[in-house]
Design an enzyme around this catalytic site. Sequence first.
Site, mmCIF file in Angstrom:
data_model
loop_
_atom_site.group_PDB
_atom_site.id
_atom_site.type_symbol
_atom_site.label_atom_id
_atom_site.label_comp_id
_atom_site.label_asym_id
_atom_site.label_seq_id
_atom_site.Cartn_x
_atom_site.Cartn_y
_atom_site.Cartn_z
ATOM 1 N N ASP A 38 12.897 13.043 7.943
ATOM 2 C CA ASP A 38 13.838 14.109 7.541
ATOM 3 C C ASP A 38 13.141 15.454 7.359
ATOM 4 O OD1 ASP A 38 12.660 13.290 5.113
ATOM 5 O OD2 ASP A 38 14.562 13.180 4.006
ATOM 6 N N GLY A 129 13.808 3.252 -9.415
ATOM 7 C CA GLY A 129 12.427 2.980 -9.003
ATOM 8 C C GLY A 129 12.313 1.994 -7.863
ATOM 9 N N ALA A 130 13.426 1.639 -7.232
ATOM 10 C CA ALA A 130 13.396 0.632 -6.165
ATOM 11 C C ALA A 130 13.433 1.265 -4.784
ATOM 12 C CB ALA A 130 14.568 -0.326 -6.325
ATOM 13 N N GLY A 131 13.433 2.594 -4.725
ATOM 14 C CA GLY A 131 13.536 3.250 -3.419
ATOM 15 C C GLY A 131 14.968 3.281 -2.917
ATOM 16 N N LEU A 132 15.938 3.159 -3.810
ATOM 17 C CA LEU A 132 17.349 3.183 -3.408
ATOM 18 C C LEU A 132 18.010 4.501 -3.811
ATOM 19 C CD1 LEU A 132 18.313 -0.498 -4.279
ATOM 20 C CD2 LEU A 132 17.635 0.453 -2.083
ATOM 21 N N SER A 134 18.197 6.251 -6.679
ATOM 22 C CA SER A 134 18.976 6.382 -7.918
ATOM 23 C C SER A 134 19.001 7.846 -8.349
ATOM 24 C CB SER A 134 18.391 5.506 -9.020
ATOM 25 O OG SER A 134 17.043 5.843 -9.253
ATOM 26 N N ASP A 179 18.374 11.599 1.349
ATOM 27 C CA ASP A 179 18.986 10.795 0.287
ATOM 28 C C ASP A 179 20.308 11.404 -0.163
ATOM 29 O OD1 ASP A 179 16.553 9.568 0.566
ATOM 30 O OD2 ASP A 179 15.708 10.392 -1.275
#
Length: 389
Positions: A38, A129-132, A134, A179
Amino acid sequence: MNDVRQPGSEYFASLFGGAPEGLWSAPGRVNLIGEHTDYNDGFAFPIAIDKRTTVAARARADRLLRVASISFPGVVEASLDGLDPDSLTGWAAYPLGVAWAMTQAAAGDGAASRLAGMDLALTSDVPAGAGLSSSAAVECAVALALNDLWELGLDRQELARIGQLAENRVVGAPTGIMDQSASLLGEPDHGILLDCQSLLTESVALGFASAGVGLLVIDTRTSHSHADGGYASRRRSCEDGARLLGVGSLRALGPDDLPRAAALLDGQTYRRVRHIITENQRVLDTVAALRTSGAAAIGPFLNESHLSMRDDFEISTPELDLAVSSAQELGAIGARMTGGGFGGAALALVRNDDAARVSAGIARTFARAGYTAPHVFPVAASGGARRDL
Ligand code: GLA
């Protein structure tokens, strides 16, 4: 699972009394393919997931901002007049950073001094903190709420840039636009093809249900932070590579340019550049394969993307590698780490009939390796940010 209205309103009432004026929510995202492309003006293909952050909001008669999150104790207060991007810290830097970025946008219209203070209460089921993303879910939910209540009339691309500005300037993470774009533009059962140069986006049907497949997220529960050095140093290598190759961004280059890049660049910079060039191509190949052959055909691109991140971009970890290799060995159609890297989550595309077996198998492999038990769960492509109430 998406219906977090009641908890959001109740939480708001418990803090501020009375009812909010409305509830707005925005999803986390998982990136199907196109990693670190990106900020190189390239292509990415994320989906918005069925896990959301909700903000309950009500305008105030003064210029005070009060923000609370159900995940953290206390209420953080700041004045709209004294918002300083350099002094915002902790979780509240995300919502307050968005408020700051929106006052900057409104300042251009001369509207900033008319903006009302706000009470904001956040609830979420997006794992942190999961790379999703948040953080993007928080930014986009808050941006949409403030845009409505302040009647700023900004469109979703402008809101995405506001979220990104908050992340870059206030949180200090030099991240791209993916994101926030996914969180604002997602659609059920669709991926969002992002062209980060033209900023054109296209919803592409995933066809997962008709192919009998779905996505598993494997959260390795190893943390990552893009305000740390790894992400920024990868970004610098890409910028160095572009400069040395005489282009404004790596987007200008294709597979045919690789021999010239190999001749000109040092080994490490060359590998970083090769990841971006080949990853852009894999995004386009994935979308083409989805359209012509269906979801079961995209596995090889996911697998190659992981190898490129592991070996060329060097952003994977032993836990992510194990999540990917065990998913593949257990029969996943394809698997790769997802997000910025250095920890976080992998994703696996699996046949629905295999999902339970693959999940259990990955958990066993992690236990044998002595790693923290991963959190493995299905995600579905869902709708982007919206007003819920
Ligand atoms: C993080 C950033 C995004 C993107 C990804 C890697 O999620 O926030 O902008 O760069 O990493 O693809």
